[in-house]
Design an enzyme around this catalytic site. Structure first.
Site, PDB file in Angstrom:
ATOM      1  N   HIS A 100       3.560  14.823   7.494  1.00 12.96           N
ATOM      2  CA  HIS A 100       3.479  13.403   7.855  1.00 12.96           C
ATOM      3  C   HIS A 100       3.630  13.264   9.376  1.00 12.96           C
ATOM      4  O   HIS A 100       4.411  13.989   9.993  1.00 12.96           O
ATOM      5  CB  HIS A 100       4.571  12.607   7.134  1.00 12.96           C
ATOM      6  CG  HIS A 100       4.373  11.130   7.266  1.00 12.96           C
ATOM      7  ND1 HIS A 100       4.694  10.440   8.409  1.00 12.96           N
ATOM      8  CD2 HIS A 100       3.829  10.222   6.416  1.00 12.96           C
ATOM      9  CE1 HIS A 100       4.369   9.165   8.244  1.00 12.96           C
ATOM     10  NE2 HIS A 100       3.850   9.007   7.045  1.00 12.96           N
ATOM     11  N   GLY A 103       2.456   1.392   9.609  1.00 12.34           N
ATOM     12  CA  GLY A 103       3.514   0.400   9.807  1.00 12.34           C
ATOM     13  C   GLY A 103       3.177  -0.684  10.808  1.00 12.34           C
ATOM     14  O   GLY A 103       4.051  -1.437  11.227  1.00 12.34           O
ATOM     15  N   GLU A 118      -4.218   9.534   7.758  1.00  9.58           N
ATOM     16  CA  GLU A 118      -3.369   8.432   8.206  1.00  9.58           C
ATOM     17  C   GLU A 118      -3.457   8.303   9.723  1.00  9.58           C
ATOM     18  O   GLU A 118      -2.737   9.008  10.449  1.00  9.58           O
ATOM     19  CB  GLU A 118      -1.909   8.691   7.815  1.00  9.58           C
ATOM     20  CG  GLU A 118      -1.680   8.800   6.327  1.00  9.58           C
ATOM     21  CD  GLU A 118      -0.254   8.472   5.965  1.00  9.58           C
ATOM     22  OE1 GLU A 118      -0.041   7.543   5.181  1.00  9.58           O
ATOM     23  OE2 GLU A 118       0.667   9.134   6.492  1.00  9.58           O
ATOM     24  N   ASN A 170       5.391   6.242  -0.343  1.00 13.28           N
ATOM     25  CA  ASN A 170       6.245   7.030   0.539  1.00 13.28           C
ATOM     26  C   ASN A 170       7.369   6.122   1.006  1.00 13.28           C
ATOM     27  O   ASN A 170       7.153   5.245   1.851  1.00 13.28           O
ATOM     28  CB  ASN A 170       5.414   7.542   1.729  1.00 13.28           C
ATOM     29  CG  ASN A 170       6.269   8.205   2.794  1.00 13.28           C
ATOM     30  OD1 ASN A 170       7.437   8.529   2.558  1.00 13.28           O
ATOM     31  ND2 ASN A 170       5.690   8.415   3.969  1.00 13.28           N
ATOM     32  N   TRP A 171       8.548   6.334   0.439  1.00 15.93           N
ATOM     33  CA  TRP A 171       9.679   5.455   0.761  1.00 15.93           C
ATOM     34  C   TRP A 171      10.299   5.771   2.121  1.00 15.93           C
ATOM     35  O   TRP A 171      11.142   5.028   2.601  1.00 15.93           O
ATOM     36  CB  TRP A 171      10.752   5.541  -0.345  1.00 15.93           C
ATOM     37  CG  TRP A 171      10.413   4.715  -1.561  1.00 15.93           C
ATOM     38  CD1 TRP A 171       9.194   4.150  -1.859  1.00 15.93           C
ATOM     39  CD2 TRP A 171      11.299   4.339  -2.623  1.00 15.93           C
ATOM     40  NE1 TRP A 171       9.272   3.459  -3.034  1.00 15.93           N
ATOM     41  CE2 TRP A 171      10.542   3.551  -3.529  1.00 15.93           C
ATOM     42  CE3 TRP A 171      12.640   4.606  -2.904  1.00 15.93           C
ATOM     43  CZ2 TRP A 171      11.108   3.018  -4.699  1.00 15.93           C
ATOM     44  CZ3 TRP A 171      13.197   4.076  -4.067  1.00 15.93           C
ATOM     45  CH2 TRP A 171      12.437   3.295  -4.948  1.00 15.93           C
ATOM     46  N   LYS A 172       9.907   6.893   2.722  1.00 10.57           N
ATOM     47  CA  LYS A 172      10.484   7.302   4.014  1.00 10.57           C
ATOM     48  C   LYS A 172      12.028   7.295   3.907  1.00 10.57           C
ATOM     49  O   LYS A 172      12.549   7.600   2.844  1.00 10.57           O
ATOM     50  CB  LYS A 172       9.965   6.409   5.143  1.00 10.57           C
ATOM     51  CG  LYS A 172       8.427   6.322   5.118  1.00 10.57           C
ATOM     52  CD  LYS A 172       7.840   5.691   6.338  1.00 10.57           C
ATOM     53  CE  LYS A 172       6.310   5.683   6.187  1.00 10.57           C
ATOM     54  NZ  LYS A 172       5.632   5.213   7.383  1.00 10.57           N
ATOM     55  N   SER A 184      -0.827   1.057   6.634  1.00  6.68           N
ATOM     56  CA  SER A 184      -0.858  -0.400   6.417  1.00  6.68           C
ATOM     57  C   SER A 184      -1.691  -0.826   5.213  1.00  6.68           C
ATOM     58  O   SER A 184      -2.295  -1.900   5.215  1.00  6.68           O
ATOM     59  CB  SER A 184      -1.341  -1.125   7.684  1.00  6.68           C
ATOM     60  OG  SER A 184      -0.398  -0.935   8.728  1.00  6.68           O
ATOM     61  N   GLY A 237       3.227   3.280   2.541  1.00  2.86           N
ATOM     62  CA  GLY A 237       4.613   3.276   3.005  1.00  2.86           C
ATOM     63  C   GLY A 237       5.311   1.985   2.638  1.00  2.86           C
ATOM     64  O   GLY A 237       5.816   1.807   1.528  1.00  2.86           O
ATOM     65  N   GLY A 238       5.330   1.035   3.566  1.00  2.00           N
ATOM     66  CA  GLY A 238       6.087  -0.207   3.399  1.00  2.00           C
ATOM     67  C   GLY A 238       5.834  -0.924   2.085  1.00  2.00           C
ATOM     68  O   GLY A 238       6.771  -1.403   1.440  1.00  2.00           O
ATOM     69  N   GLU A 277       5.154  11.265  11.174  1.00  2.00           N
ATOM     70  CA  GLU A 277       6.513  11.014  11.661  1.00  2.00           C
ATOM     71  C   GLU A 277       7.284  12.322  11.783  1.00  2.00           C
ATOM     72  O   GLU A 277       8.111  12.488  12.679  1.00  2.00           O
ATOM     73  CB  GLU A 277       7.224  10.013  10.730  1.00  2.00           C
ATOM     74  CG  GLU A 277       6.658   8.609  10.939  1.00  2.00           C
ATOM     75  CD  GLU A 277       6.770   7.695   9.740  1.00  2.00           C
ATOM     76  OE1 GLU A 277       7.532   7.981   8.808  1.00  2.00           O
ATOM     77  OE2 GLU A 277       6.053   6.664   9.742  1.00  2.00           O
TER      78      GLU A 277
HETATM   79  P1  PGA Z   1       2.619   2.211   5.942  1.00  2.00           P
HETATM   80  O1  PGA Z   1       2.979   3.778   6.001  1.00  2.00           O
HETATM   81  O2  PGA Z   1       1.899   1.967   4.641  1.00  2.00           O
HETATM   82  O3  PGA Z   1       3.949   1.510   6.020  1.00  2.00           O
HETATM   83  O4  PGA Z   1       1.737   1.936   7.116  1.00  2.00           O
HETATM   84  C1  PGA Z   1       2.085   4.733   5.511  1.00  2.00           C
HETATM   85  C2  PGA Z   1       2.666   6.119   5.688  1.00  2.00           C
HETATM   86  O5  PGA Z   1       3.285   6.390   6.723  1.00  2.00           O
HETATM   87  O6  PGA Z   1       2.508   6.977   4.809  1.00  2.00           O
END
Ligand code: PGA
Length: 248
Positions: A92, A168, A162, A9-11, A207, A228-229, A94
């Site tokens: 998600h 993050g 999640e 997930n590149w956000k 994470s 994500g990251g 966010e």
């Molecule tokens: P993260 O994000 O791996 O950077 O913690 C995961 C996500 O939000 O899908």
């Protein structure tokens, strides 16, 4: 049984120049035929990402619940599908936080995505306050029940657990906590859907990195990861794909 799915997930990150990362990710995916690999990119990158890495499952991070109409700034599931998306994330945390998306709204988005022919990764997760209060399983299974799309079934539908406090932050739940939550989610899916529950993959997200992927992916009822990251570069994402491949 269920194939492992490693989804990035590149956000709101990435650019045309960053698409070079997809080359090594696509190669790793080809070398790991037992693992499904997917990357959710910003909407503007779906078409060029698909052109650059046609063997990789490229997806969207969100879709509108409607098919078309007067919704300035929004993008429909049919639109992202037309330019190459094979799946979309929905719900998600966010988006649930930043865009005030309710469970009912997420459910409508998931249903719209499926209607347009997309696979769906439905995200759920608790806050740290909810976990500290001992309410994590109750909160997350209720979120799941209220956000499940029409005719929910696998393998087109995956659920990503999640914990919001793990996204993050570099913090992760223990593997025992992940296994317990995934067990609770599987039990709730069985109650709601009967045998259809068995083919729905349960991903862990929050994470995930090359150092912890093997352990998290090996936890009970974990069928993959939403990353994500560590999905932004091939150097960090490929080892996670390889860890899934080793588990088979
Ligand atoms: P993260 O994000 O791996 O950077 O913690 C995961 C996500 O939000 O899908």
């Amino acid at each position: 049984m269920r194939r492992k799915l490693i989804a990035g997930n590149w956000k709101m990150n990435g650019s045309m120049a960053a698409l070079v990362e997809l080359d090594a990710i696509a190669t790793a995916a080809t070398r790991s035929p037992g693992v499904d690999v997917a990357v959710a990119v910003p909407a503007t990158l779906i078409a060029p990402a698909t052109a650059r890495a046609p063997t990789l499952a490229i997806g969207a991070q969100d879709v509108h619940h409607g098919d078309c109409g007067a919704h300035t700034g929004c993008v429909s599931a049919a639109m992202v599908r037309e330019v190459g998306a094979r799946f979309s994330l929905v719900g998600h945390s966010e988006r649930r936080a930043d865009q005030a998306e309710s469970d009912a709204h997420v459910r409508d988005k998931a249903t719209a995505a499926r209607r347009a022919g997309l696979d769906v990764i439905l995200c759920v997760g608790e806050t740290s306050e909810e976990r500290d209060a001992g309410r994590a399983e109750a909160v997350v299974t209720a979120q799941l029940a209220a956000s499940l799309p029409d005719d929910a079934a696998g393998p087109w539908l995956s659920v990503a657990y999640e914990p919001i406090w793990a996204i993050g932050t570099g913090r992760t739940p223990t593997t025992a906590d992940v296994a317990a939550m995934h067990g609770a989610l599987r039990a709730r899916l069985r109650d709601l859907l009967g045998v259809e529950a068995e083919a729905i993959r349960l991903l862990y997200g929050g994470s995930v990195n090359d150092a912890n992927a093997g352990e998290l992916l090996g936890a009970g009822d974990v069928d993959g990861a939403l990353v994500g990251g560590a999905s932004l570069t091939a150097a960090k994402f490929v080892p996670i794909i390889e860890a899934a491949a080793r588990l088979g």
